[in-house]
Design a protein around this motif. Structure first.
Motif, mmCIF file in Angstrom:
data_model
loop_
_atom_site.group_PDB
_atom_site.id
_atom_site.type_symbol
_atom_site.label_atom_id
_atom_site.label_comp_id
_atom_site.label_asym_id
_atom_site.label_seq_id
_atom_site.Cartn_x
_atom_site.Cartn_y
_atom_site.Cartn_z
ATOM 1 N N ASP A 40 25.408 72.506 14.728
ATOM 2 C CA ASP A 40 26.148 71.629 15.285
ATOM 3 C C ASP A 40 26.836 71.386 16.652
ATOM 4 O OD1 ASP A 40 27.269 71.978 12.389
ATOM 5 O OD2 ASP A 40 28.595 73.354 12.681
ATOM 6 N N SER A 41 25.888 71.666 17.662
ATOM 7 C CA SER A 41 26.500 70.811 18.846
ATOM 8 C C SER A 41 24.871 70.376 19.513
ATOM 9 C CB SER A 41 25.940 72.457 19.507
ATOM 10 O OG SER A 41 25.237 73.046 19.622
ATOM 11 N N LEU A 42 24.391 69.728 18.388
ATOM 12 C CA LEU A 42 23.114 68.632 18.641
ATOM 13 C C LEU A 42 23.366 67.671 18.961
ATOM 14 C CD1 LEU A 42 20.260 68.211 19.384
ATOM 15 C CD2 LEU A 42 19.896 67.903 17.151
ATOM 16 N N ASP A 43 23.414 66.874 20.439
ATOM 17 C CA ASP A 43 23.759 65.374 20.136
ATOM 18 C C ASP A 43 23.033 64.229 19.732
ATOM 19 O OD1 ASP A 43 24.066 62.827 21.876
ATOM 20 O OD2 ASP A 43 25.111 63.321 23.228
ATOM 21 N N VAL A 44 22.938 64.593 18.111
ATOM 22 C CA VAL A 44 21.696 63.759 17.485
ATOM 23 C C VAL A 44 20.955 62.371 18.839
ATOM 24 C CG1 VAL A 44 21.257 62.500 15.536
ATOM 25 C CG2 VAL A 44 22.384 64.861 15.420
ATOM 26 N N LYS A 45 21.640 61.793 19.030
ATOM 27 C CA LYS A 45 21.407 60.387 19.954
ATOM 28 C C LYS A 45 20.567 60.503 21.052
ATOM 29 C CE LYS A 45 22.928 56.023 21.518
ATOM 30 N NZ LYS A 45 22.443 56.130 22.693
ATOM 31 N N GLU A 46 20.938 61.591 21.458
ATOM 32 C CA GLU A 46 20.716 62.328 23.561
ATOM 33 C C GLU A 46 18.820 62.742 22.638
ATOM 34 O OE1 GLU A 46 20.873 65.730 26.386
ATOM 35 O OE2 GLU A 46 21.977 65.978 25.070
ATOM 36 N N SER A 47 18.813 63.444 21.872
ATOM 37 C CA SER A 47 17.361 63.947 21.012
ATOM 38 C C SER A 47 16.154 62.624 20.600
ATOM 39 C CB SER A 47 17.698 64.949 19.892
ATOM 40 O OG SER A 47 18.462 64.612 19.162
ATOM 41 N N VAL A 48 17.426 61.602 20.102
ATOM 42 C CA VAL A 48 16.817 60.627 19.834
ATOM 43 C C VAL A 48 16.145 59.799 21.142
ATOM 44 C CG1 VAL A 48 16.785 58.404 18.547
ATOM 45 C CG2 VAL A 48 17.774 60.899 17.029
ATOM 46 N N ALA A 229 19.979 57.955 3.963
ATOM 47 C CA ALA A 229 20.083 58.505 5.048
ATOM 48 C C ALA A 229 18.964 57.351 6.598
ATOM 49 C CB ALA A 229 19.492 60.206 5.237
ATOM 50 N N HIS A 230 20.084 57.288 7.925
ATOM 51 C CA HIS A 230 19.238 57.066 8.076
ATOM 52 C C HIS A 230 19.366 57.196 9.324
ATOM 53 C CE1 HIS A 230 23.636 55.418 10.538
ATOM 54 N NE2 HIS A 230 23.549 55.760 8.927
ATOM 55 N N CYS A 231 18.526 56.353 11.146
ATOM 56 C CA CYS A 231 18.897 57.264 12.039
ATOM 57 C C CYS A 231 18.359 56.144 12.534
ATOM 58 C CB CYS A 231 16.790 57.645 12.452
ATOM 59 S SG CYS A 231 16.905 58.208 14.403
ATOM 60 N N ILE A 253 25.903 55.577 -4.718
ATOM 61 C CA ILE A 253 25.215 55.155 -3.753
ATOM 62 C C ILE A 253 25.789 55.909 -2.706
ATOM 63 C CG2 ILE A 253 24.254 53.935 -2.566
ATOM 64 C CD1 ILE A 253 23.727 52.098 -4.931
ATOM 65 N N GLU A 254 25.632 56.716 -1.687
ATOM 66 C CA GLU A 254 26.676 56.565 -0.529
ATOM 67 C C GLU A 254 25.734 56.757 0.629
ATOM 68 O OE1 GLU A 254 25.668 59.935 1.876
ATOM 69 O OE2 GLU A 254 24.282 60.950 0.143
ATOM 70 N N ILE A 255 25.976 57.311 1.805
ATOM 71 C CA ILE A 255 25.491 56.780 3.142
ATOM 72 C C ILE A 255 25.472 57.603 4.038
ATOM 73 C CG2 ILE A 255 24.508 55.499 5.029
ATOM 74 C CD1 ILE A 255 25.162 52.782 3.323
ATOM 75 N N HIS A 256 24.502 58.339 5.021
ATOM 76 C CA HIS A 256 24.824 58.838 5.771
ATOM 77 C C HIS A 256 24.185 59.266 6.670
ATOM 78 C CE1 HIS A 256 21.925 62.005 3.466
ATOM 79 N NE2 HIS A 256 21.457 62.327 4.785
ATOM 80 N N LYS A 257 23.851 59.964 7.908
ATOM 81 C CA LYS A 257 23.374 60.143 9.566
ATOM 82 C C LYS A 257 22.507 61.063 9.487
ATOM 83 C CE LYS A 257 26.611 57.251 12.157
ATOM 84 N NZ LYS A 257 26.834 57.535 14.090
ATOM 85 N N LEU A 258 21.115 61.330 9.858
ATOM 86 C CA LEU A 258 20.123 61.786 9.667
ATOM 87 C C LEU A 258 20.700 62.616 10.891
ATOM 88 C CD1 LEU A 258 17.213 59.834 9.166
ATOM 89 C CD2 LEU A 258 18.142 61.240 8.003
ATOM 90 N N ARG A 259 20.395 64.167 10.598
ATOM 91 C CA ARG A 259 20.601 64.840 11.821
ATOM 92 C C ARG A 259 19.595 65.179 12.522
ATOM 93 N NH1 ARG A 259 24.756 66.882 13.546
ATOM 94 N NH2 ARG A 259 24.226 68.575 14.022
ATOM 95 N N GLY A 260 19.232 66.178 13.232
ATOM 96 C CA GLY A 260 18.304 66.440 14.288
ATOM 97 C C GLY A 260 16.508 66.071 13.917
ATOM 98 N N LEU A 261 16.070 67.208 13.278
ATOM 99 C CA LEU A 261 15.213 67.289 12.933
ATOM 100 C C LEU A 261 14.415 65.777 11.602
ATOM 101 C CD1 LEU A 261 12.963 68.087 9.925
ATOM 102 C CD2 LEU A 261 12.488 69.085 12.280
ATOM 103 N N CYS A 262 15.535 65.239 10.439
ATOM 104 C CA CYS A 262 14.854 64.336 9.734
ATOM 105 C C CYS A 262 14.902 63.381 10.905
ATOM 106 C CB CYS A 262 16.081 63.868 9.171
ATOM 107 S SG CYS A 262 15.358 65.262 7.828
#
Length: 278
Positions: A40-48, A229-231, A253-262
């Motif tokens: 939960d604490s991961l900043d996904v954009k920072e890792s990307v 799901a998108h990055c 149809i639903e849309i969500h953001k990918l998290r860290g691993l994906c």
């Protein structure tokens, strides 16, 4: 009354469920002595952004048995869904944790499902498990039905970069450079064996999105659920949803953001689509 729980690794992109107790064991992304924990604490954009700029070797790491056991908690009946064993050791460590948990807790049960996939297809499997549990089904029936359901779901994807696949040795660096240099979008699918197979090389995002729609038609999508799901590519996800609504009026149809691993594997601009084949 027995306590049910659903558990996954973080390749599911889920952090909670509405109706059933849920926990996840985080994957990790590692490069240059730096570790990103997919929680939960991961900043996904920072890792990307970090892996987008990074030029050296990188890798992902699956949960160990202790992390799986922590996620299992004290539930009586646990349904554990992992990323495909074709890409990760997560399924194997989950099975090892299952044995320890059942040996140390007489009468408690863990059913481990190899999704043979990742991201939004895992989401669909977990949502179906939540539905079965909420309906009051017995453990054995849920085990049987979820394996039947898994055969009726699929995953297709669009990738704009293969850099991270190349950096951790999953594709050749030469292919990754060609894709980047020519602006090619790779369209592919999860195979029945749980590997990710490129099927089309498309010039431009528009062509790739049209190819995704054609692939969904050919794969058996009719009126079921679709999870996009998108990055960092919400516009493409919305555009694809509009295209799918025109072809499959009854699809949900639903849309969500990918998290860290994906996001690590999809990279910037990548889109993954989980879908029901009926």
């Amino acid at each position: 009354m027995r306590k049910f729980k659903i558990v996954s690794d973080s390749a599911s992109d889920l952090t909670s469920l509405k109706n059933v107790d849920f926990a996840y064991a985080p994957m990790k992304l590692i490069a240059d002595g730096k570790e990103f924990i997919d929680d939960d604490s991961l900043d996904v954009k920072e890792s990307v952004d970090f892996f987008y700029a990074y030029k050296g070797k990188s890798r992902s790491s699956c949960p160990n048995t202790g992390e799986w056991l922590e996620a299992f908690g004290d539930a009586d009946d646990i349904f554990c869904v992992t990323i495909t064993s074709g890409l990760s050791g997560s399924y194997n460590t989950a099975c090892a944790a299952k044995k320890i948990y059942e040996d140390e807790n007489e009468g408690k049960r863990v059913f481990v499902v190899d999704s043979l996939s990742a991201g939004p297809e895992i989401t669909l499997i977990i949502e179906k498990l939540e539905e079965y549990i909420s309906e009051g089904m017995e453990y054995e029936e849920i085990c049987r039905k979820i394996m039947e359901y898994r055969k009726k779901t699929g995953l297709i994807f669009m990738l704009k970069s293969l850099k991270n696949f190349a950096n951790n040795g999953r594709v050749s660096p030469a292919l990754a450079r060609i894709v980047e240099f020519l602006g090619i979008c790779i369209v592919g699918k999860a195979s029945e064996e749980g590997t990710l197979e490129p099927t089309h090389k498309c010039r431009g995002e528009g062509k790739a999105l049209s190819t995704l729609v054609s692939e969904l038609k050919a794969s058996g999508l009719f009126s079921g659920k679709v999870s996009i799901a998108h990055c960092e590519n919400e516009l493409a996800a919305i555009r694809l949803k509009t295209m799918l609504q025109a072809s499959f009026q009854n699809a949900k149809i639903e849309i969500h953001k990918l998290r860290g691993l994906c996001s690590f594997y999809a990279e910037k601009g990548g889109v993954l689509i989980g879908f029901e084949k009926f």
